[in-house]
Design a protein around this motif. Sequence first.
Motif, PDB file in Angstrom:
ATOM      1  N   LEU A   1       2.398  10.218   7.206  1.00 36.37           N
ATOM      2  CA  LEU A   1       3.379  11.171   7.334  1.00 36.37           C
ATOM      3  C   LEU A   1       4.217  10.667   6.106  1.00 36.37           C
ATOM      4  O   LEU A   1       4.856  11.126   5.201  1.00 36.37           O
ATOM      5  CB  LEU A   1       3.850  11.943   8.163  1.00 36.37           C
ATOM      6  N   ARG A   2       4.976   9.440   6.506  1.00 37.88           N
ATOM      7  CA  ARG A   2       6.021   8.889   6.353  1.00 37.88           C
ATOM      8  C   ARG A   2       5.467   8.259   4.714  1.00 37.88           C
ATOM      9  O   ARG A   2       7.040   8.434   3.996  1.00 37.88           O
ATOM     10  CB  ARG A   2       6.156   7.262   6.633  1.00 37.88           C
ATOM     11  N   VAL A   3       4.844   8.591   4.137  1.00 38.11           N
ATOM     12  CA  VAL A   3       4.808   8.108   2.414  1.00 38.11           C
ATOM     13  C   VAL A   3       4.849   9.730   2.013  1.00 38.11           C
ATOM     14  O   VAL A   3       5.989   9.895   1.080  1.00 38.11           O
ATOM     15  CB  VAL A   3       3.461   8.176   2.222  1.00 38.11           C
ATOM     16  N   ILE A   4       4.094  11.035   2.661  1.00 41.93           N
ATOM     17  CA  ILE A   4       4.627  11.899   2.070  1.00 41.93           C
ATOM     18  C   ILE A   4       6.016  12.373   1.363  1.00 41.93           C
ATOM     19  O   ILE A   4       7.078  12.897   1.207  1.00 41.93           O
ATOM     20  CB  ILE A   4       3.822  13.195   2.816  1.00 41.93           C
ATOM     21  N   ALA A   5       6.390  11.776   3.327  1.00 42.12           N
ATOM     22  CA  ALA A   5       8.175  12.586   3.492  1.00 42.12           C
ATOM     23  C   ALA A   5       9.541  11.270   2.182  1.00 42.12           C
ATOM     24  O   ALA A   5      10.060  12.096   2.138  1.00 42.12           O
ATOM     25  CB  ALA A   5       8.724  12.088   4.868  1.00 42.12           C
ATOM     26  N   THR A   6       8.939  10.249   1.535  1.00 47.13           N
ATOM     27  CA  THR A   6       9.298   9.564   1.577  1.00 47.13           C
ATOM     28  C   THR A   6       9.595  10.041  -0.549  1.00 47.13           C
ATOM     29  O   THR A   6      10.349  10.856  -0.914  1.00 47.13           O
ATOM     30  CB  THR A   6       8.973   7.855   1.120  1.00 47.13           C
TER      31      THR A   6
ATOM     32  N   LEU B   1       0.965  -1.130  -0.327  1.00 45.90           N
ATOM     33  CA  LEU B   1       0.218   0.212   0.262  1.00 45.90           C
ATOM     34  C   LEU B   1       1.136   1.257  -0.069  1.00 45.90           C
ATOM     35  O   LEU B   1       0.748   1.957  -0.735  1.00 45.90           O
ATOM     36  CB  LEU B   1      -0.749  -0.309   1.220  1.00 45.90           C
ATOM     37  N   ASP B   2       1.899   1.261   0.422  1.00 47.60           N
ATOM     38  CA  ASP B   2       2.660   2.078   0.918  1.00 47.60           C
ATOM     39  C   ASP B   2       3.120   2.366  -0.612  1.00 47.60           C
ATOM     40  O   ASP B   2       3.560   4.245  -1.089  1.00 47.60           O
ATOM     41  CB  ASP B   2       3.836   2.405   1.410  1.00 47.60           C
TER      42      ASP B   2
ATOM     43  N   ALA C   1      -1.233   5.614  12.292  1.00 45.38           N
ATOM     44  CA  ALA C   1      -1.729   5.596  10.703  1.00 45.38           C
ATOM     45  C   ALA C   1      -1.027   6.671  10.289  1.00 45.38           C
ATOM     46  O   ALA C   1      -0.602   7.755   9.209  1.00 45.38           O
ATOM     47  CB  ALA C   1      -2.891   5.369  10.862  1.00 45.38           C
ATOM     48  N   LEU C   2      -1.042   7.999  11.230  1.00 43.08           N
ATOM     49  CA  LEU C   2      -1.220   8.734  10.913  1.00 43.08           C
ATOM     50  C   LEU C   2       0.524   8.964  10.412  1.00 43.08           C
ATOM     51  O   LEU C   2       1.062   9.755   9.826  1.00 43.08           O
ATOM     52  CB  LEU C   2      -0.896   9.649  12.294  1.00 43.08           C
ATOM     53  N   LEU C   3       1.336   8.549  11.071  1.00 44.01           N
ATOM     54  CA  LEU C   3       2.703   8.198  10.999  1.00 44.01           C
ATOM     55  C   LEU C   3       3.478   7.471   9.617  1.00 44.01           C
ATOM     56  O   LEU C   3       3.519   7.607   9.011  1.00 44.01           O
ATOM     57  CB  LEU C   3       3.779   7.737  12.080  1.00 44.01           C
ATOM     58  N   ALA C   4       2.511   6.286   9.504  1.00 44.45           N
ATOM     59  CA  ALA C   4       2.676   5.476   8.275  1.00 44.45           C
ATOM     60  C   ALA C   4       2.316   6.971   7.447  1.00 44.45           C
ATOM     61  O   ALA C   4       2.728   6.837   6.190  1.00 44.45           O
ATOM     62  CB  ALA C   4       1.611   4.672   8.182  1.00 44.45           C
TER      63      ALA C   4
ATOM     64  N   ILE D   1      -5.490  13.466   6.809  1.00 47.93           N
ATOM     65  CA  ILE D   1      -4.942  12.983   7.792  1.00 47.93           C
ATOM     66  C   ILE D   1      -4.885  13.036   9.056  1.00 47.93           C
ATOM     67  O   ILE D   1      -5.078  13.023  10.012  1.00 47.93           O
ATOM     68  CB  ILE D   1      -3.488  12.367   7.026  1.00 47.93           C
ATOM     69  N   PHE D   2      -4.746  14.170   9.041  1.00 50.35           N
ATOM     70  CA  PHE D   2      -5.010  15.094  10.594  1.00 50.35           C
ATOM     71  C   PHE D   2      -5.851  15.310  10.870  1.00 50.35           C
ATOM     72  O   PHE D   2      -6.296  15.381  12.222  1.00 50.35           O
ATOM     73  CB  PHE D   2      -4.007  16.183  10.564  1.00 50.35           C
ATOM     74  N   GLN D   3      -6.688  15.836  10.234  1.00 55.95           N
ATOM     75  CA  GLN D   3      -8.367  15.144  10.692  1.00 55.95           C
ATOM     76  C   GLN D   3      -8.668  14.123  10.951  1.00 55.95           C
ATOM     77  O   GLN D   3      -9.340  14.413  12.587  1.00 55.95           O
ATOM     78  CB  GLN D   3      -9.689  15.936   9.014  1.00 55.95           C
TER      79      GLN D   3
END
Length: 60
Positions: free
Chosen positions: A46-51, A7-8, A41-44, A29-31
């Motif tokens: 954010l990790r996708v966006i950071a990548t 999924l990532d 779920a939030l950290l996952a 995702i913040f909402q």
Amino acid sequence: MRKFRTLDEFEEDYFRKHPEEIDDYLTEIFQEYAQYKDSGALLASLRVIATVREISDTIG
């Protein structure tokens, strides 16, 4: 044997092709975090966006 994408990997590919949707995704995702308090779920997400944005864990 066929290798399936995670999924990532799917999300990373999508946001690389549609970077204009990242801001709306971050808002969503913040909402969801504010409502459900699911930090995993939030950290996952954010990790996708950071990548996708190639943000590394070191600054300098």
